[in-house]
Each structure stands twice: as structure tokens, then as C-alpha cells.
Design an enzyme around this catalytic site. Structure first.
Site, PDB file in Angstrom:
ATOM      1  N   TYR A 110       0.823  -1.201   0.000  1.00  0.00           N
ATOM      2  CA  TYR A 110       0.000   0.000   0.000  1.00  0.00           C
ATOM      3  C   TYR A 110       0.858   1.253   0.000  1.00  0.00           C
ATOM      4  O   TYR A 110       2.073   1.198   0.202  1.00  0.00           O
ATOM      5  CB  TYR A 110      -0.963   0.002   1.194  1.00  0.00           C
ATOM      6  CG  TYR A 110      -0.324   0.364   2.522  1.00  0.00           C
ATOM      7  CD1 TYR A 110       0.529  -0.518   3.178  1.00  0.00           C
ATOM      8  CD2 TYR A 110      -0.556   1.591   3.112  1.00  0.00           C
ATOM      9  CE1 TYR A 110       1.119  -0.177   4.389  1.00  0.00           C
ATOM     10  CE2 TYR A 110       0.021   1.941   4.326  1.00  0.00           C
ATOM     11  CZ  TYR A 110       0.863   1.044   4.953  1.00  0.00           C
ATOM     12  OH  TYR A 110       1.458   1.391   6.144  1.00  0.00           O
ATOM     13  N   ARG A 114       8.306   4.234  -4.605  1.00  0.00           N
ATOM     14  CA  ARG A 114       8.343   3.297  -3.473  1.00  0.00           C
ATOM     15  C   ARG A 114       7.318   2.183  -3.661  1.00  0.00           C
ATOM     16  O   ARG A 114       7.581   1.017  -3.360  1.00  0.00           O
ATOM     17  CB  ARG A 114       8.110   4.030  -2.153  1.00  0.00           C
ATOM     18  CG  ARG A 114       8.189   3.099  -0.940  1.00  0.00           C
ATOM     19  CD  ARG A 114       8.113   3.834   0.381  1.00  0.00           C
ATOM     20  NE  ARG A 114       6.817   4.468   0.575  1.00  0.00           N
ATOM     21  CZ  ARG A 114       6.521   5.257   1.611  1.00  0.00           C
ATOM     22  NH1 ARG A 114       7.430   5.499   2.540  1.00  0.00           N
ATOM     23  NH2 ARG A 114       5.334   5.792   1.724  1.00  0.00           N
ATOM     24  N   ARG A 118      -6.900 -20.844  -1.291  1.00  0.00           N
ATOM     25  CA  ARG A 118      -5.888 -20.617  -0.265  1.00  0.00           C
ATOM     26  C   ARG A 118      -4.715 -21.595  -0.370  1.00  0.00           C
ATOM     27  O   ARG A 118      -4.900 -22.811  -0.411  1.00  0.00           O
ATOM     28  CB  ARG A 118      -6.508 -20.716   1.132  1.00  0.00           C
ATOM     29  CG  ARG A 118      -5.528 -20.313   2.226  1.00  0.00           C
ATOM     30  CD  ARG A 118      -6.167 -20.305   3.603  1.00  0.00           C
ATOM     31  NE  ARG A 118      -5.209 -19.862   4.607  1.00  0.00           N
ATOM     32  CZ  ARG A 118      -4.257 -20.646   5.139  1.00  0.00           C
ATOM     33  NH1 ARG A 118      -4.167 -21.915   4.788  1.00  0.00           N
ATOM     34  NH2 ARG A 118      -3.410 -20.157   6.033  1.00  0.00           N
ATOM     35  N   LYS A 172       6.529  -1.766   2.059  1.00  0.00           N
ATOM     36  CA  LYS A 172       5.307  -1.140   2.602  1.00  0.00           C
ATOM     37  C   LYS A 172       4.157  -2.127   2.415  1.00  0.00           C
ATOM     38  O   LYS A 172       3.306  -1.988   1.520  1.00  0.00           O
ATOM     39  CB  LYS A 172       5.039   0.216   1.940  1.00  0.00           C
ATOM     40  CG  LYS A 172       4.118   1.090   2.794  1.00  0.00           C
ATOM     41  CD  LYS A 172       4.210   2.541   2.433  1.00  0.00           C
ATOM     42  CE  LYS A 172       3.183   3.401   3.138  1.00  0.00           C
ATOM     43  NZ  LYS A 172       3.289   3.485   4.590  1.00  0.00           N
ATOM     44  N   GLU A 184      12.031   2.614  14.380  1.00  0.00           N
ATOM     45  CA  GLU A 184      11.062   3.633  13.960  1.00  0.00           C
ATOM     46  C   GLU A 184       9.828   3.504  14.854  1.00  0.00           C
ATOM     47  O   GLU A 184       9.749   2.617  15.698  1.00  0.00           O
ATOM     48  CB  GLU A 184      10.686   3.447  12.486  1.00  0.00           C
ATOM     49  CG  GLU A 184      10.045   2.096  12.191  1.00  0.00           C
ATOM     50  CD  GLU A 184       9.722   1.888  10.717  1.00  0.00           C
ATOM     51  OE1 GLU A 184       9.704   2.848   9.933  1.00  0.00           O
ATOM     52  OE2 GLU A 184       9.470   0.717  10.364  1.00  0.00           O
ATOM     53  N   LEU A 221      10.956   1.390   7.473  1.00  0.00           N
ATOM     54  CA  LEU A 221      10.386   1.824   6.208  1.00  0.00           C
ATOM     55  C   LEU A 221      11.046   3.157   5.862  1.00  0.00           C
ATOM     56  O   LEU A 221      11.068   4.063   6.700  1.00  0.00           O
ATOM     57  CB  LEU A 221       8.868   2.026   6.320  1.00  0.00           C
ATOM     58  CG  LEU A 221       8.247   2.505   5.013  1.00  0.00           C
ATOM     59  CD1 LEU A 221       8.142   1.349   4.027  1.00  0.00           C
ATOM     60  CD2 LEU A 221       6.884   3.126   5.240  1.00  0.00           C
TER      61      LEU A 221
END
Ligand code: PDD
Length: 331
Positions: free
Chosen positions: A48, A80, A135, A182, A214, A238
Site C-alpha cells: 500500500y 516506493r 488458499r 510497505k 522507527e 520503512l
């Protein structure tokens, strides 16, 4: 395709239903559906981005011309996104121009529906999952990625929070070692955000084996003796889009910056602590684990960088305006 009309009246005072873009369709948020076998749902197998799209006056524009939409640092956000998709082997469904056009379309649809005021800053959320498949952990063959784009009003810290600064707590970083991706697999970050909520503070600042990484959804900066420090880019954090930006702003302000590993003692001995993210811009931390940071008030390095951040926004607004004028001159 035309934007669907909102399910509520934008003039009635009732909040209008946001419009999202899901797999090629603009649709009211309340009607947007993904199958339960979407790997984003089953495995958190997705990527995302969060892009601030400001509504700003452009210098040089006619008075009353209205605000311009400025997708801030969009090239860096989309780069990114491309990097993260590449790292997990999901095909990027759009090139940069395609993403830019899609973002503009979703914003327009929300403005038209009354879900986003024309002069309100927007928080644009992009998500790409591997898609829908029976799955099984390994990548399935022949699946089409699921693509979602949302544009909500951008909620930023208020003036009071900026003036007084925020409190944080620390905790051990127990996340995986691919924090540079991300990913929508955010349970580790969710638990840290919940930890902050339970302590009644703004963020949890994480340490891995005694070294600063972070916060749950922001990068962390330490100021000592007038210089600025942050943990180096690595798989343990990140790389925020504000990471590169703050480096540039520090240079502009004549503040020395050094990327280096920061141990717990150095974190606690900081003169100033800052957090940055798309939704927070740059924010001062004045209390850590109940102890005052430095003077206990937002400091001069924060003030200089915050002002520089606002100038960077104005510069991007001028660039958007200039590009628009150049296009108009060609017509
Ligand atoms: N989060 N580190 C983490 C773990 C983050 O989740 C974020 C941002 C950042 C800062 O990145 P940027 O400067 O590009 O916003 C650092 C976003 C805002 C979110 O998850 O909502």
C-alpha cells in the site's frame, strides 16, 4: 465511465458517501466488495501507499482561481510503491502516469459526490494485493492483482498539538525483518499503535536489541547539539518519503544531518525528538516514557524543519501551477 452519484446529498449536512476505485470501477465505499479469498484478506499479501494530496493556493494564480491539487512528492511515493511490489513479486498494474491519472480521477469523483471538499487536503490510499486464489501460501499462477484507491480528507495534527508537542512510549521492535516493504501485513505495527493508545500517548517508538528503529507508523529523528540524526535506511525501517525530504530540508536550513545507528541512551539523551509521516508531516515529541525530552518543549530544529516543510509544499504548488500553465499555452 462517469463517477457514480453519491448516495447522500452533499448539501444536506449529512456526510456524503466516499467513492472508491476498485478493480476498474468507481463505486460508493459502502458497496465496494472483495472476495474472501483475496490474498490481501487471507494473508495480508499486498502493498500500500499513503499520499498526501494538498489543496493549495498557487502563487501567481488569478485571485479567486481556487486551490490547486498538489500530490506531494508523488513521484517518490509511486517509486516506493513500484519497489515494494517488485520486492514481493506482484506486477505493478500501472505506470507512473497511469497512477497519477487514477488518483486525479478518484479525487474528482469524491469532490463531485461531496465526500471531499475542493479546498480540503486529501489522504490518498492505494492498495494492490496479489489477487484472488484458492488458499495456499505460495504465489498462485495467473491471478490478477486487486487494486483499491481511496481519497479521504487528510486529518493532520492540529495547531495545539504542534505547539505543545506529543508524548510517546518505547517498546521492543518485534516485527519481521522486511520493514522496508510497505506491506499491508501490519499486525506488528497495529500492536504498537494499540500499545500507544493504551498508554494514552501518540506513538510507540521501537527499539530492536537496544537500537532505535522507527515508530508504529512514522520515522523517528533525534536532535543533539544542533545536529539531526536518524537510523540509516535498511530492512529494519520503512524509508519514509519524508526521510529523503527531511534530509533535503536539513540541508536547506543549514542543519547537519547524519544517518547513524542510535542506541537507547542516545535516544533518551536527545535535545529534541521528531516523528515524520505523510499524515503528520513533522511533529515534535516532548515526552518519552513519562520523561521530558530536552527542554520538554518543541525545539528550534523542529521549528526550522516545519517551516521548511511548508516551503517545500509551496514549491510543489508552484511547480504544479507552472506545468498547468505550460499545458494551457500549448493548446
Ligand atoms: N505510514 N514508518 C512506518 C512504519 C510507517 O507506517 C510510515 C508511514 C512511515 C513514514 O513514511 P512516509 O513518510 O512515507 O509517510 C515510516 C503511513 C502514513 C500509514 O501507514 O498510514
Amino acid at each position: 465511465m462517469n463517477a457514480p452519484t453519491s448516495t447522500s446529498n452533499p448539501h444536506s449536512g449529512e456526510a456524503a458517501e466516499p467513492i472508491v476505485w476498485l478493480n476498474g470501477e468507481l463505486t460508493p465505499l459502502c458497496e465496494a466488495r472483495v472476495p474472501v479469498l483475496d490474498r490481501g484478506f487471507i494473508f495480508g499479501d499486498g502493498i500500500y501507499e499513503v499520499v498526501p494530496v494538498y489543496a493549495l493556493e498557487a502563487e501567481g494564480a488569478e485571485p479567486g482561481a481556487g486551490k490547486l491539487r498538489v500530490p506531494f512528492r508523488i513521484a517518490q511515493h509511486l517509486a516506493r510503491l513500484a519497489r515494494s511490489l517488485d520486492k514481493v513479486g506482484i506486477a505493478n498494474p500501472f505506470d507512473e502516469a497511469g497512477w497519477r491519472a487514477l488518483i486525479a480521477r478518484v479525487i474528482e469523483a469524491n469532490e463531485a459526490a461531496g465526500a471531499l471538499a475542493r479546498d480540503a487536503h486529501a489522504n490518498v490510499y492505494l492498495q494492490v494485493t496479489r489477487g484472488v486464489a484458492k488458499r495456499g501460501h505460495a504465489f498462485p499462477a495467473g491471478v490478477t492483482p486487486t487494486v483499491l484507491v481511496m481519497a479521504n480528507p487528510l486529518v493532520m495534527p492540529g495547531a495545539a498539538q504542534r505547539a505543545s508537542g506529543v508524548a510517546c512510549v518505547t517498546a521492543e521492535d518485534r516485527r519481521w525483518l522486511n520493514c522496508d516493504i510497505k506491506s499491508t501485513s501490519l499486525l506488528g505495527n497495529v500492536l504498537m499503535a494499540q500499545n500507544a493508545a493504551e498508554h494514552g500517548v501518540f506513538e510507540t517508538i521501537q527499539l530492536r536489541d537496544g537500537w532505535l528503529t522507527e515508530a508504529s507508523s512514522s520515522n523517528v529523528w533525534v536532535v543533539k547539539d544542533g545536529a539531526l540524526y536518524a537510523p540509516p535506511r535498511s530492512n529494519k525501517i520503512l524509508e519514509g518519503i519524508r526521510y529523503g525530504l527531511v534530509e533535503e530540508l536539513a540541508q536547506e536550513c543549514g542543519i547537519r544531518f547524519e544517518a547513524r545507528e542510535i542506541d537507547e541512551a542516545a535516544l533518551r539523551a536527545a535535545d529534541e525528538l521528531l516523528v515524520t509521516s505523510a499524515t503528520k508531516e513533522i511533529l515534535p515529541v516532548v515526552e518519552l516514557d513519562g520523561q521530558g525530552v530536552g527542554s520538554g518543549k518543541p525545539g528550534p530544529v523542529y521549528a526550522a524543519l516545519y517551516e521548511a516543510y511548508q516551503r517545500a509544499k509551496a514549491r510543489e504548488a508552484r511547480a504544479v501551477f507552472a506545468a498547468r500553465e505550460a499545458l494551457a499555452a500549448c493548446k
